[in-house]
Scaffold this motif. Structure first.
Motif, PDB file in Angstrom:
ATOM      1  N   CYS A   1       0.653  -1.408  -0.107  1.00 25.64           N
ATOM      2  CA  CYS A   1      -0.105  -0.377  -0.125  1.00 25.64           C
ATOM      3  C   CYS A   1       0.884   1.366  -0.288  1.00 25.64           C
ATOM      4  O   CYS A   1       1.677   1.087   0.707  1.00 25.64           O
ATOM      5  CB  CYS A   1      -0.772  -0.868   1.242  1.00 25.64           C
ATOM      6  SG  CYS A   1      -1.933   1.632   1.240  1.00 25.64           S
TER       7      CYS A   1
ATOM      8  N   GLU B   1      -3.400   5.112  -0.731  1.00 27.82           N
ATOM      9  CA  GLU B   1      -4.711   4.026  -1.650  1.00 27.82           C
ATOM     10  C   GLU B   1      -6.336   3.877  -0.689  1.00 27.82           C
ATOM     11  O   GLU B   1      -7.141   3.348  -0.181  1.00 27.82           O
ATOM     12  CB  GLU B   1      -4.362   2.513  -1.371  1.00 27.82           C
ATOM     13  CG  GLU B   1      -2.772   2.085  -2.089  1.00 27.82           C
ATOM     14  CD  GLU B   1      -2.966   1.677  -4.055  1.00 27.82           C
ATOM     15  OE1 GLU B   1      -4.178   2.552  -4.114  1.00 27.82           O
ATOM     16  OE2 GLU B   1      -1.833   2.044  -4.292  1.00 27.82           O
TER      17      GLU B   1
ATOM     18  N   LEU C   1      -8.766   1.086  -0.056  1.00 28.63           N
ATOM     19  CA  LEU C   1      -8.230   0.208   0.959  1.00 28.63           C
ATOM     20  C   LEU C   1      -9.327  -0.448   1.313  1.00 28.63           C
ATOM     21  O   LEU C   1      -8.889  -1.935   1.888  1.00 28.63           O
ATOM     22  CB  LEU C   1      -6.765   0.549   1.095  1.00 28.63           C
ATOM     23  CG  LEU C   1      -6.660  -0.114   2.460  1.00 28.63           C
ATOM     24  CD1 LEU C   1      -5.674  -0.654   1.723  1.00 28.63           C
ATOM     25  CD2 LEU C   1      -5.255   0.399   3.517  1.00 28.63           C
TER      26      LEU C   1
ATOM     27  N   VAL D   1      -1.718  -4.850   5.684  1.00 31.31           N
ATOM     28  CA  VAL D   1      -1.563  -3.492   4.812  1.00 31.31           C
ATOM     29  C   VAL D   1      -0.126  -3.583   5.190  1.00 31.31           C
ATOM     30  O   VAL D   1       0.450  -3.652   5.873  1.00 31.31           O
ATOM     31  CB  VAL D   1      -2.393  -2.798   5.486  1.00 31.31           C
ATOM     32  CG1 VAL D   1      -2.259  -1.934   4.840  1.00 31.31           C
ATOM     33  CG2 VAL D   1      -3.794  -3.358   4.650  1.00 31.31           C
TER      34      VAL D   1
ATOM     35  N   ASP E   1       2.311  -0.942   4.659  1.00 31.05           N
ATOM     36  CA  ASP E   1       2.244   0.061   4.468  1.00 31.05           C
ATOM     37  C   ASP E   1       3.642   0.661   4.057  1.00 31.05           C
ATOM     38  O   ASP E   1       4.401   0.031   4.398  1.00 31.05           O
ATOM     39  CB  ASP E   1       1.677   1.307   5.256  1.00 31.05           C
ATOM     40  CG  ASP E   1       0.870   2.745   4.496  1.00 31.05           C
ATOM     41  OD1 ASP E   1       0.630   2.466   4.158  1.00 31.05           O
ATOM     42  OD2 ASP E   1       2.322   3.386   4.737  1.00 31.05           O
TER      43      ASP E   1
ATOM     44  N   SER F   1      -4.195   6.028   4.741  1.00 32.02           N
ATOM     45  CA  SER F   1      -4.134   4.793   4.595  1.00 32.02           C
ATOM     46  C   SER F   1      -4.397   4.064   5.760  1.00 32.02           C
ATOM     47  O   SER F   1      -5.216   2.719   5.955  1.00 32.02           O
ATOM     48  CB  SER F   1      -2.762   4.011   3.355  1.00 32.02           C
ATOM     49  OG  SER F   1      -3.824   4.511   2.419  1.00 32.02           O
TER      50      SER F   1
ATOM     51  N   ALA G   1      -4.025  -3.344  -3.727  1.00 28.71           N
ATOM     52  CA  ALA G   1      -4.902  -2.831  -3.010  1.00 28.71           C
ATOM     53  C   ALA G   1      -5.509  -1.850  -3.686  1.00 28.71           C
ATOM     54  O   ALA G   1      -6.547  -1.019  -3.114  1.00 28.71           O
ATOM     55  CB  ALA G   1      -4.040  -1.605  -1.475  1.00 28.71           C
TER      56      ALA G   1
END
Length: 387
Positions: A14, A17, A21, A43, A45, A52, A92
């Motif tokens: 991610c 997103e 998401l 996720v 990140d 997000s 995502a």
């Protein structure tokens, strides 16, 4: 470490997103609930600045912060943090159907170590994939992957794929960018892992902004990775063709002009053919040294009987000996020409006849010097060292 309590981790890289998401996490969680698979949603990140992380956490995902930038970095961070025996990775951006992962899980349970999605068999929605990717980029790169590595995968760059976590971690994946997608397939193939492919769908992503993917930049990175991991096609085959053509052509012109059809070849052609031979020989040397370096560093380069046979017979000493012999023979030709010139009182020479003999002499000196230097470099590679 993976635990027995979880069977599946669904990992999403991610970077900003926020638009899509939540729906992706909800779809992944709905699959786990519907199927009864014990799993989690992660996720990974990569430094989002649009909130997000909060969205992912609010919808039940476990958020892993990955400071090192790049698609590959984010995915590897998520895979390493996963607690499931199996991992399914998916973007995502809501382009893949994360609510229906049954075929992936079935294939993994059946023993496949890597399960690739095939968008061309499952269906690509209108405007979901740019024409450049659909009709040129993906088909060409996938074809190259099949040719270079004898892979059976049809869709080399599908972003939805599942795998056995421990098996993939054992591959030592290193790339940090988009070429991670190619590295995963290539190294799995070279390691002899059992690989399957199941149909999956692709729809237009739900973001209003442009995707992170850059067609030409990332396409080149994929192509570069495929070529670097196949030194036979990158160095050996082109090098052998150039070397043979250059040497044979140069020797044929040693005895006088040659006519090929309506084209006459003479000393100028001989000079260019010798240059072609030098370039070709360098390609062959690069192939051998690349394989030797890969073997030393533990890279999963393709196995090669040819390399093994040559490596058993080549040493620093033998390389230097062959190189010195070639260099001395070439130098001998140069000395003989100089003596003949001196005997004539250093007068004018027949340019064509002089060059015709000087070209192979210079060629032998250059190839001999290259062989000596390659042998010494091979010696450097063979020095024992600690990891």
């Amino acid at each position: 470490m993976a635990t027995d309590q979880l069977e599946l981790s669904i990992v999403m890289p991610c970077l900003n997103e926020a638009e899509t998401l939540a729906i992706c996490v909800d779809k992944a969680r709905s699959y786990l609930e519907r199927s009864g698979v014990a799993g989690e949603v992660i996720v990974a990140d990569n430094g989002s600045t649009d909130g997000s992380q909060r969205i992912a956490a609010d919808h039940g995902a476990r958020v892993i912060d990955i400071p090192r930038k790049g698609y590959g970095s984010a995915l590897m961070g998520g895979i390493e943090a996963a607690r499931g025996r199996f991992v399914i990775m998916g973007d995502a951006d809501d382009s893949y159907d994360l609510a229906h992962l049954d075929l992936f899980v079935e294939a993994l349970r059946a023993g496949d170590k890597l399960v690739m999605g095939d968008r061309f068999r499952g269906g690509i929605a209108p405007r979901a994939m740019p024409p450049l990717h659909r009709y040129l980029g993906n088909p060409v790169l996938s074809w190259l992957g099949r040719v270079l590595f004898r892979s059976r995968i049809r869709d080399f760059h599908c972003g939805l794929r599942g795998f056995d976590r421990d098996a993939i971690l054992d591959l030592g994946l290193r790339t940090t960018g988009m070429e991670f997608a190619s590295e995963l397939v290539v190294k799995s193939t070279l390691a002899g892992l059992r690989i399957g492919e199941v149909p999956t769908t692709l729809k237009k992503d739900g973001r209003s902004r442009p995707p992170h993917l850059r067609s030409w930049r990332d396409g080149w990175r994929h192509l570069r990775f495929l070529l670097i991991f196949s030194p036979k096609w990158l160095f050996l085959y082109p090098g052998m063709v150039a070397l043979i053509l250059g040497v044979v052509g140069s020797l044929a012109l040693l005895f006088g002009p040659v006519a090929v059809g309506g084209v006459g070849l003479d000393v100028s052609s001989q000079l260019y053919l010798s240059a072609l031979a030098i370039v070709g020989y360098q390609g062959v040397v690069f192939w051998f040294l690349t394989k030797a370096y890969g073997q030393r560093e533990g890279f999963a380069l393709p196995r090669s009987r040819l390399f093994s046979a040559i490596a058993q017979r080549i040493s620093v000493e033998s390389s230097v000996l062959v190189g010195v012999i070639a260099f001395v023979v070439g130098l001998g030709i140069a000395v003989a020409q100089f003596i003949a010139w001196a005997a004539s009182g250093f007068g004018a020479l027949d340019t064509a006849q002089t060059v015709r003999l000087a070209v192979p002499g210079a060629l032998l000196m250059i190839l001999g010097a290259q062989t000596i230097m390659a042998g010494m470099f091979l010696g450097i590679l063979s020095i024992d060292h600690k990891s």
